[in-house]
Design a protein around this motif. Structure first.
Motif, mmCIF file in Angstrom:
data_model
loop_
_atom_site.group_PDB
_atom_site.id
_atom_site.type_symbol
_atom_site.label_atom_id
_atom_site.label_comp_id
_atom_site.label_asym_id
_atom_site.label_seq_id
_atom_site.Cartn_x
_atom_site.Cartn_y
_atom_site.Cartn_z
ATOM 1 N N GLN A 30 0.879 -1.161 0.000
ATOM 2 C CA GLN A 30 0.000 0.000 0.000
ATOM 3 C C GLN A 30 0.923 1.219 0.000
ATOM 4 N N VAL A 31 0.655 2.163 -0.858
ATOM 5 C CA VAL A 31 1.481 3.364 -0.974
ATOM 6 C C VAL A 31 0.544 4.567 -0.988
ATOM 7 N N ILE A 32 0.744 5.480 -0.033
ATOM 8 C CA ILE A 32 -0.109 6.663 0.065
ATOM 9 C C ILE A 32 0.768 7.915 0.053
ATOM 10 N N ALA A 33 0.689 8.658 -1.036
ATOM 11 C CA ALA A 33 1.375 9.950 -1.103
ATOM 12 C C ALA A 33 0.549 10.951 -0.299
ATOM 13 N N THR A 34 1.215 11.802 0.455
ATOM 14 C CA THR A 34 0.506 12.780 1.280
ATOM 15 C C THR A 34 0.993 14.181 0.945
ATOM 16 N N ASP A 35 0.317 15.164 1.510
ATOM 17 C CA ASP A 35 0.789 16.545 1.385
ATOM 18 C C ASP A 35 1.521 16.977 2.655
ATOM 19 N N LYS A 36 1.762 16.035 3.544
ATOM 20 C CA LYS A 36 2.439 16.345 4.806
ATOM 21 C C LYS A 36 3.948 16.380 4.627
ATOM 22 N N PRO A 37 4.611 17.245 5.370
ATOM 23 C CA PRO A 37 6.077 17.185 5.417
ATOM 24 C C PRO A 37 6.520 15.879 6.085
ATOM 25 N N TYR A 38 7.723 15.464 5.785
ATOM 26 C CA TYR A 38 8.269 14.201 6.283
ATOM 27 C C TYR A 38 8.125 14.047 7.806
ATOM 28 N N GLN A 39 8.634 14.995 8.573
ATOM 29 C CA GLN A 39 8.618 14.846 10.035
ATOM 30 C C GLN A 39 7.195 14.819 10.583
ATOM 31 N N ALA A 40 6.297 15.581 9.975
ATOM 32 C CA ALA A 40 4.896 15.568 10.418
ATOM 33 C C ALA A 40 4.288 14.190 10.201
ATOM 34 N N LEU A 41 4.593 13.555 9.068
ATOM 35 C CA LEU A 41 4.057 12.218 8.823
ATOM 36 C C LEU A 41 4.652 11.206 9.797
ATOM 37 N N VAL A 42 5.936 11.317 10.086
ATOM 38 C CA VAL A 42 6.553 10.429 11.089
ATOM 39 C C VAL A 42 5.846 10.593 12.427
ATOM 40 N N ASP A 43 5.656 11.829 12.856
ATOM 41 C CA ASP A 43 5.002 12.093 14.147
ATOM 42 C C ASP A 43 3.560 11.595 14.158
ATOM 43 N N ASP A 44 2.835 11.833 13.076
ATOM 44 C CA ASP A 44 1.440 11.393 13.002
ATOM 45 C C ASP A 44 1.340 9.870 12.947
ATOM 46 N N LEU A 45 2.293 9.222 12.313
ATOM 47 C CA LEU A 45 2.303 7.760 12.286
ATOM 48 C C LEU A 45 2.536 7.200 13.686
ATOM 49 N N LYS A 46 3.464 7.777 14.418
ATOM 50 C CA LYS A 46 3.706 7.341 15.802
ATOM 51 C C LYS A 46 2.438 7.480 16.643
ATOM 52 N N ALA A 47 1.740 8.591 16.492
ATOM 53 C CA ALA A 47 0.509 8.814 17.249
ATOM 54 C C ALA A 47 -0.570 7.814 16.848
ATOM 55 N N ALA A 48 -0.681 7.518 15.558
ATOM 56 C CA ALA A 48 -1.687 6.571 15.076
ATOM 57 C C ALA A 48 -1.392 5.158 15.554
ATOM 58 N N ILE A 49 -0.117 4.793 15.596
ATOM 59 C CA ILE A 49 0.271 3.469 16.108
ATOM 60 C C ILE A 49 -0.170 3.338 17.559
ATOM 61 N N LYS A 50 0.112 4.352 18.343
ATOM 62 C CA LYS A 50 -0.273 4.350 19.757
ATOM 63 C C LYS A 50 -1.793 4.339 19.916
ATOM 64 N N ALA A 51 -2.499 5.101 19.100
ATOM 65 C CA ALA A 51 -3.963 5.173 19.186
ATOM 66 C C ALA A 51 -4.612 3.821 18.901
ATOM 67 N N GLU A 52 -3.968 3.013 18.085
ATOM 68 C CA GLU A 52 -4.496 1.676 17.775
ATOM 69 C C GLU A 52 -3.969 0.610 18.736
#
Length: 159
Positions: A30-52
């Motif tokens: 699965q590949v999802i291009a985003t409009d987020k900057p790199y560090q923001a996506l890293v941070d949001d991924l960490k938060a999403a992992i924890k939320a799940e």
């Protein structure tokens, strides 16, 4: 002399390592291009992992390592995600499948300053072990497909 220099430059450029611009679509990914900057996506991924209620159990970043050596390359981070109850179920179904844990997300910085999130789906990762793992592994993989998709959806959502 000029011809020799031109030939040298052609050979040098032809064999110099080049970096791809982004992660391409491929089977099982699965590949999802985003409009987020790199560090923001890293941070949001960490938060999403924890939320799940999953765990970030490994991280590796060639760009962070390069930075420590004084080099700058586009951002990239491999993030291994799993949880012990899933690990136990996986091993009960197939000990050999244990080599695949943790399952990883990959965050890459794209040339325009945005970032891409990609991952191999758990069902794809565990496919080579399905004959051995049977229904139990197939059910686990399908469950993890949903968990990883939910994490990704949360991570790429606009803030």
């Amino acid at each position: 002399m000029r011809t020799l220099l031109s030939l040298f430059l052609l050979v040098f450029v032809s064999f110099s390592p080049a970096m791809a611009d982004s992660v391409a679509e491929r089977e099982g990914w699965q590949v999802i291009a985003t409009d987020k900057p790199y560090q923001a996506l890293v941070d949001d991924l960490k938060a999403a992992i924890k939320a799940e209620k999953m765990l970030l159990v490994t991280q590796a970043s060639a760009s962070a390592g390069a930075k420590g050596r004084g080099l700058k390359i586009p951002g990239n981070r491999v993030m291994g995600v799993y949880r012990n109850d899933y690990a136990i179920r996986m091993l009960e179904a197939s000990v050999a499948a244990g080599i695949e844990a943790p399952i990883r997300f990959y965050v890459t910085e794209d040339p325009g300053g945005t970032a891409t999130l990609s991952w191999k789906t758990p069902s794809f990762v565990f496919a080579p072990y399905m004959e051995e793992g049977g229904d139990a592994l197939a059910e686990l993989a399908a469950e993890l497909d949903d968990v990883f998709q939910t994490i990704a959806t949360k991570a790429v959502a606009s803030r």
